[in-house]
Design a protein around this motif. Structure first.
Motif, PDB file in Angstrom:
ATOM      1  N   LEU A   1       0.739  -0.999   0.155  1.00  5.39           N
ATOM      2  CA  LEU A   1      -0.015   0.116  -0.642  1.00  5.39           C
ATOM      3  C   LEU A   1       0.609   1.317   0.040  1.00  5.39           C
ATOM      4  O   LEU A   1       0.644   1.905  -0.979  1.00  5.39           O
ATOM      5  N   GLU A   2       1.931   1.453   0.548  1.00 10.85           N
ATOM      6  CA  GLU A   2       2.508   2.691   0.973  1.00 10.85           C
ATOM      7  C   GLU A   2       3.173   2.865  -0.416  1.00 10.85           C
ATOM      8  O   GLU A   2       3.712   3.689  -0.900  1.00 10.85           O
ATOM      9  N   ALA A   3       3.776   1.284  -0.289  1.00 11.37           N
ATOM     10  CA  ALA A   3       4.841   1.889  -1.722  1.00 11.37           C
ATOM     11  C   ALA A   3       3.584   1.964  -2.851  1.00 11.37           C
ATOM     12  O   ALA A   3       4.338   2.277  -3.950  1.00 11.37           O
ATOM     13  N   ARG A   4       3.134   1.371  -3.447  1.00  8.57           N
ATOM     14  CA  ARG A   4       2.152   2.571  -4.029  1.00  8.57           C
ATOM     15  C   ARG A   4       1.995   3.803  -4.620  1.00  8.57           C
ATOM     16  O   ARG A   4       2.002   3.961  -5.584  1.00  8.57           O
ATOM     17  N   GLY A   5       2.394   4.218  -3.251  1.00  4.75           N
ATOM     18  CA  GLY A   5       1.745   5.923  -3.729  1.00  4.75           C
ATOM     19  C   GLY A   5       3.728   6.341  -3.575  1.00  4.75           C
ATOM     20  O   GLY A   5       3.185   7.705  -4.923  1.00  4.75           O
ATOM     21  N   LEU A   6       4.675   5.400  -4.050  1.00  5.71           N
ATOM     22  CA  LEU A   6       5.845   6.005  -4.735  1.00  5.71           C
ATOM     23  C   LEU A   6       5.683   5.612  -5.670  1.00  5.71           C
ATOM     24  O   LEU A   6       6.215   6.848  -6.604  1.00  5.71           O
ATOM     25  N   ASP A   7       5.082   4.944  -6.259  1.00  3.70           N
ATOM     26  CA  ASP A   7       4.738   5.379  -8.069  1.00  3.70           C
ATOM     27  C   ASP A   7       3.724   5.625  -8.750  1.00  3.70           C
ATOM     28  O   ASP A   7       4.352   6.139  -9.967  1.00  3.70           O
ATOM     29  N   VAL A   8       2.105   6.758  -7.872  1.00  3.13           N
ATOM     30  CA  VAL A   8       1.563   7.944  -8.450  1.00  3.13           C
ATOM     31  C   VAL A   8       2.620   8.698  -8.251  1.00  3.13           C
ATOM     32  O   VAL A   8       1.832   9.670  -8.708  1.00  3.13           O
ATOM     33  N   THR A   9       2.545   9.254  -6.614  1.00  4.44           N
ATOM     34  CA  THR A   9       2.904  10.599  -6.858  1.00  4.44           C
ATOM     35  C   THR A   9       4.247  11.267  -7.454  1.00  4.44           C
ATOM     36  O   THR A   9       3.380  12.324  -7.431  1.00  4.44           O
ATOM     37  N   PRO A  10       4.753  11.213  -7.872  1.00  6.64           N
ATOM     38  CA  PRO A  10       5.811  11.675  -8.402  1.00  6.64           C
ATOM     39  C   PRO A  10       5.183  11.913 -10.105  1.00  6.64           C
ATOM     40  O   PRO A  10       5.180  13.785 -10.130  1.00  6.64           O
ATOM     41  N   SER A  11       4.515  11.279 -10.644  1.00  9.62           N
ATOM     42  CA  SER A  11       2.946  12.060 -11.736  1.00  9.62           C
ATOM     43  C   SER A  11       2.731  13.112 -11.011  1.00  9.62           C
ATOM     44  O   SER A  11       2.072  13.683 -12.107  1.00  9.62           O
ATOM     45  N   LEU A  12       1.898  12.681  -9.881  1.00  9.45           N
ATOM     46  CA  LEU A  12       0.576  13.641  -9.314  1.00  9.45           C
ATOM     47  C   LEU A  12       1.551  15.190  -9.263  1.00  9.45           C
ATOM     48  O   LEU A  12       0.496  16.236  -9.144  1.00  9.45           O
ATOM     49  N   LEU A  13       2.662  15.103  -8.796  1.00 10.80           N
ATOM     50  CA  LEU A  13       3.480  16.104  -8.034  1.00 10.80           C
ATOM     51  C   LEU A  13       3.028  17.019  -9.470  1.00 10.80           C
ATOM     52  O   LEU A  13       2.779  18.468  -9.316  1.00 10.80           O
ATOM     53  N   GLU A  14       4.180  16.213 -10.571  1.00 11.65           N
ATOM     54  CA  GLU A  14       3.661  17.115 -12.125  1.00 11.65           C
ATOM     55  C   GLU A  14       2.605  17.409 -12.740  1.00 11.65           C
ATOM     56  O   GLU A  14       2.268  18.590 -12.781  1.00 11.65           O
ATOM     57  N   LYS A  15       1.870  17.026 -12.536  1.00 10.67           N
ATOM     58  CA  LYS A  15       0.067  17.740 -12.648  1.00 10.67           C
ATOM     59  C   LYS A  15      -0.081  18.460 -11.349  1.00 10.67           C
ATOM     60  O   LYS A  15      -0.758  19.385 -12.576  1.00 10.67           O
ATOM     61  N   LEU A  16      -0.056  18.773 -11.119  1.00 11.48           N
ATOM     62  CA  LEU A  16      -0.296  19.522 -10.020  1.00 11.48           C
ATOM     63  C   LEU A  16       0.440  21.548 -10.137  1.00 11.48           C
ATOM     64  O   LEU A  16      -0.344  22.397  -9.571  1.00 11.48           O
ATOM     65  N   LEU A  17       1.288  20.803 -10.561  1.00  5.54           N
ATOM     66  CA  LEU A  17       2.482  21.729 -10.401  1.00  5.54           C
ATOM     67  C   LEU A  17       2.291  22.527 -12.398  1.00  5.54           C
ATOM     68  O   LEU A  17       2.243  23.486 -12.311  1.00  5.54           O
ATOM     69  N   GLU A  18       1.514  21.910 -13.037  1.00 11.17           N
ATOM     70  CA  GLU A  18       1.255  22.193 -14.320  1.00 11.17           C
ATOM     71  C   GLU A  18       0.058  22.986 -14.285  1.00 11.17           C
ATOM     72  O   GLU A  18      -0.154  24.077 -15.288  1.00 11.17           O
TER      73      GLU A  18
END
Length: 278
Positions: free
Chosen positions: A179-196
């Motif tokens: 469950l926590e490791a899944r956060g490592l997979d999805v957070t970087p792309s989510l960060l990019e979208k928020l900054l965009e």
């Protein structure tokens, strides 16, 4: 343990303190009790467990809201509108609230396990940081004119507790290493979208969460390997056995292999569990 006198009503053991925080239905109280448990534990003012500790609850304390629904009925969240970002932040806050209780539960449920004291140091650090994440996300919701509880949320995460209540190895395999490791997979792309879309404030919170999550996965991997070494088992093979037996779902690609490896979770653990692996 310190010889300083305890305040009246203060917990005497870490297990008691964790259970009291776990039971708290008021979420400000839950965060405060989690912080108190950490201060007392790291101040060496608590024992580990005692026969008179309160009973572990079947479920954590929760307020009347949010309404809990099936994960299938929760709508997808877009970052391109403020309404969508509020829904996203609310969903993340719900995850972090559950993560507080997951960390408290592993401490309380396995307090009599034959592990070093540093095991509990690690999981109380996790509980403290999850409480920080929940408070950051809650305040961000308030800054956007909403609040935690304003939207429905799903109850899928607590199923991991029920499925792994019998075995510390299974708990470590499923909660930090799936469950926590899944956060490592999805957070970087989510960060990019928020900054965009110009939401630097939410992105800054996710940066903190991402950094801490890597530490949490590392704590899980450390203690999972410890148990396997003590039992003379191959860690990757044991991980796969436990996940197949105790996890109800897919181990989803794509994987952030670099972040996972930095946390001690190499592809030999999880690649063969993914439906997309060849």
């Amino acid at each position: 343990m310190s010889s300083e006198p305890r305040e009246a009503g203060a917990p005497a053991t870490l297990r008691q303190a964790a259970i009291e925080a776990l039971r708290a239905a008021d979420l400000d109280e839950k965060v405060e009790r989690t912080n108190l448990a950490c201060r007392l534990w790291f101040g060496r003012r608590l024992g580990l467990h005692a026969p008179h500790d309160p009973a572990l609850p079947d479920r954590p304390g929760r307020p009347a809201e949010p309404v809990l629904v099936s994960p299938r009925t929760v709508k997808r969240r877009s970052v391109h509108t403020e309404t969508g970002r509020i829904a996203l932040i609310h969903a993340l806050a719900h995850i972090e609230l559950n993560a507080i209780d997951l960390a408290l539960d592993i401490v309380a449920r396995f307090a009599s396990e034959r592990v070093p004291r540093s095991f509990f140091d690690g999981w109380m650090t996790v509980a403290l940081e999850e409480a920080k994440h929940f408070r950051l996300l809650s305040r961000r919701l308030e800054s956007l004119g909403s609040h935690y509880g304003a939207l429905p949320a799903h109850d899928g995460l607590w199923q991991a507790v029920e499925a792994t209540a019998h075995d510390l190895g299974a708990r470590l395999a499923v909660v930090p290493l799936i469950l926590e490791a899944r956060g490592l997979d999805v957070t970087p792309s989510l960060l990019e979208k928020l900054l965009e879309v110009g939401d630097a404030d939410t992105a800054a919170i996710l940066e903190i969460i991402y950094r801490d999550e890597k530490k949490h996965v590392a704590i899980g991997a450390k203690w999972f390997r410890f148990l396997c070494a003590r039992e003379g088992r191959n860690p990757a093979q044991r991980f796969q056995e436990l996940v197949r037996a105790s996890f109800r779902g897919d181990v989803k690609a794509p994987f952030n292999d670099r972040a996972r490896a930095e946390a001690g979770l190499t592809p030999t653990f999880y690649r063969s569990l993914s439906p997309l692996s060849s």
